[in-house]
Design a protein around this motif. Structure first.
Motif, PDB file in Angstrom:
ATOM      1  N   ARG A 175      28.870  35.978  35.972  1.00 27.75           N
ATOM      2  CA  ARG A 175      28.184  37.127  35.386  1.00 27.75           C
ATOM      3  C   ARG A 175      26.692  36.901  35.544  1.00 27.75           C
ATOM      4  O   ARG A 175      26.195  35.789  35.362  1.00 27.75           O
ATOM      5  CB  ARG A 175      28.516  37.269  33.906  1.00 27.75           C
ATOM      6  N   CYS A 176      25.988  37.957  35.882  1.00 28.25           N
ATOM      7  CA  CYS A 176      24.530  37.922  35.994  1.00 28.25           C
ATOM      8  C   CYS A 176      23.920  38.270  34.644  1.00 28.25           C
ATOM      9  O   CYS A 176      24.513  39.000  33.853  1.00 28.25           O
ATOM     10  CB  CYS A 176      24.037  38.954  37.004  1.00 28.25           C
ATOM     11  N   ALA A 177      22.711  37.777  34.401  1.00 34.56           N
ATOM     12  CA  ALA A 177      21.978  38.190  33.207  1.00 34.56           C
ATOM     13  C   ALA A 177      21.680  39.678  33.344  1.00 34.56           C
ATOM     14  O   ALA A 177      21.365  40.166  34.440  1.00 34.56           O
ATOM     15  CB  ALA A 177      20.689  37.401  33.073  1.00 34.56           C
ATOM     16  N   ILE A 178      21.803  40.408  32.243  1.00 36.39           N
ATOM     17  CA  ILE A 178      21.648  41.853  32.281  1.00 36.39           C
ATOM     18  C   ILE A 178      20.905  42.312  31.029  1.00 36.39           C
ATOM     19  O   ILE A 178      21.065  41.735  29.957  1.00 36.39           O
ATOM     20  CB  ILE A 178      23.034  42.534  32.402  1.00 36.39           C
ATOM     21  N   ILE A 204      20.088  34.276  37.240  1.00 32.88           N
ATOM     22  CA  ILE A 204      20.683  33.655  36.048  1.00 32.88           C
ATOM     23  C   ILE A 204      22.159  34.011  36.033  1.00 32.88           C
ATOM     24  O   ILE A 204      22.536  35.156  35.811  1.00 32.88           O
ATOM     25  CB  ILE A 204      19.991  34.150  34.758  1.00 32.88           C
ATOM     26  N   LEU A 205      23.016  33.021  36.306  1.00 31.42           N
ATOM     27  CA  LEU A 205      24.454  33.234  36.422  1.00 31.42           C
ATOM     28  C   LEU A 205      25.214  32.362  35.436  1.00 31.42           C
ATOM     29  O   LEU A 205      24.767  31.266  35.098  1.00 31.42           O
ATOM     30  CB  LEU A 205      24.926  32.901  37.841  1.00 31.42           C
ATOM     31  N   PRO A 222      25.015  37.602  24.591  1.00 27.82           N
ATOM     32  CA  PRO A 222      24.311  38.875  24.819  1.00 27.82           C
ATOM     33  C   PRO A 222      23.537  38.957  26.139  1.00 27.82           C
ATOM     34  O   PRO A 222      23.412  40.021  26.720  1.00 27.82           O
ATOM     35  CB  PRO A 222      23.367  38.972  23.626  1.00 27.82           C
ATOM     36  N   GLN A 223      23.055  37.832  26.623  1.00 23.59           N
ATOM     37  CA  GLN A 223      22.307  37.828  27.886  1.00 23.59           C
ATOM     38  C   GLN A 223      23.165  38.326  29.060  1.00 23.59           C
ATOM     39  O   GLN A 223      22.641  38.834  30.040  1.00 23.59           O
ATOM     40  CB  GLN A 223      21.820  36.403  28.152  1.00 23.59           C
ATOM     41  N   PHE A 224      24.483  38.188  28.962  1.00 23.32           N
ATOM     42  CA  PHE A 224      25.379  38.547  30.051  1.00 23.32           C
ATOM     43  C   PHE A 224      26.262  39.752  29.746  1.00 23.32           C
ATOM     44  O   PHE A 224      27.189  40.041  30.487  1.00 23.32           O
ATOM     45  CB  PHE A 224      26.271  37.348  30.408  1.00 23.32           C
ATOM     46  N   PHE A 225      25.954  40.441  28.653  1.00 23.99           N
ATOM     47  CA  PHE A 225      26.806  41.552  28.247  1.00 23.99           C
ATOM     48  C   PHE A 225      25.972  42.616  27.546  1.00 23.99           C
ATOM     49  O   PHE A 225      25.167  42.305  26.680  1.00 23.99           O
ATOM     50  CB  PHE A 225      27.897  41.041  27.301  1.00 23.99           C
ATOM     51  N   VAL A 226      26.139  43.871  27.933  1.00 24.03           N
ATOM     52  CA  VAL A 226      25.471  44.986  27.276  1.00 24.03           C
ATOM     53  C   VAL A 226      26.541  45.980  26.859  1.00 24.03           C
ATOM     54  O   VAL A 226      27.369  46.380  27.679  1.00 24.03           O
ATOM     55  CB  VAL A 226      24.464  45.677  28.228  1.00 24.03           C
ATOM     56  N   LYS A 227      26.554  46.342  25.591  1.00 21.53           N
ATOM     57  CA  LYS A 227      27.536  47.302  25.100  1.00 21.53           C
ATOM     58  C   LYS A 227      27.246  48.677  25.680  1.00 21.53           C
ATOM     59  O   LYS A 227      26.098  49.082  25.807  1.00 21.53           O
ATOM     60  CB  LYS A 227      27.528  47.380  23.581  1.00 21.53           C
ATOM     61  N   PHE A 228      28.291  49.373  26.036  1.00 15.42           N
ATOM     62  CA  PHE A 228      28.184  50.725  26.568  1.00 15.42           C
ATOM     63  C   PHE A 228      28.364  51.705  25.421  1.00 15.42           C
ATOM     64  O   PHE A 228      29.324  51.623  24.677  1.00 15.42           O
ATOM     65  CB  PHE A 228      29.258  50.956  27.639  1.00 15.42           C
TER      66      PHE A 228
END
Length: 78
Positions: A43-46, A60-61, A71-77
């Motif tokens: 997963r990439c930082a997002i 950043i992987l 949280p650095q690798f996940f954003v809630k939709f």
């Protein structure tokens, strides 16, 4: 990066992605459920910007369970 025009395919009935290059199968979270892949997908930082755009940092992987869910690798939709 995948060769020209080859991208992972989603199989709804099996709840998995299949890689067209090597035939590995992955869960929606990126865990390997059938090889030959030896480890989960990275997963990439997002980051979601105020404009609504997503900023993806491929430098950043993470692929380790427990860390890749931070949280650095996940954003809630919404």
């Amino acid at each position: 990066m995948y060769p020209s025009g080859l991208y992972p395919n989603w199989f709804q009935a099996e709840n998995r992605f299949r890689c067209p290059c090597h035939g590995s199968n992955y869960t929606p979270k990126g865990d390997v459920i059938a090889g030959p892949a030896p480890k989960p997908l990275y997963r990439c930082a997002i980051q979601k910007l105020a404009s609504g755009d997503l900023l993806i940092d491929k430098s950043i992987l993470e692929d380790r369970p427990g860390l890749r869910e931070k949280p650095q690798f996940f954003v809630k939709f919404a």
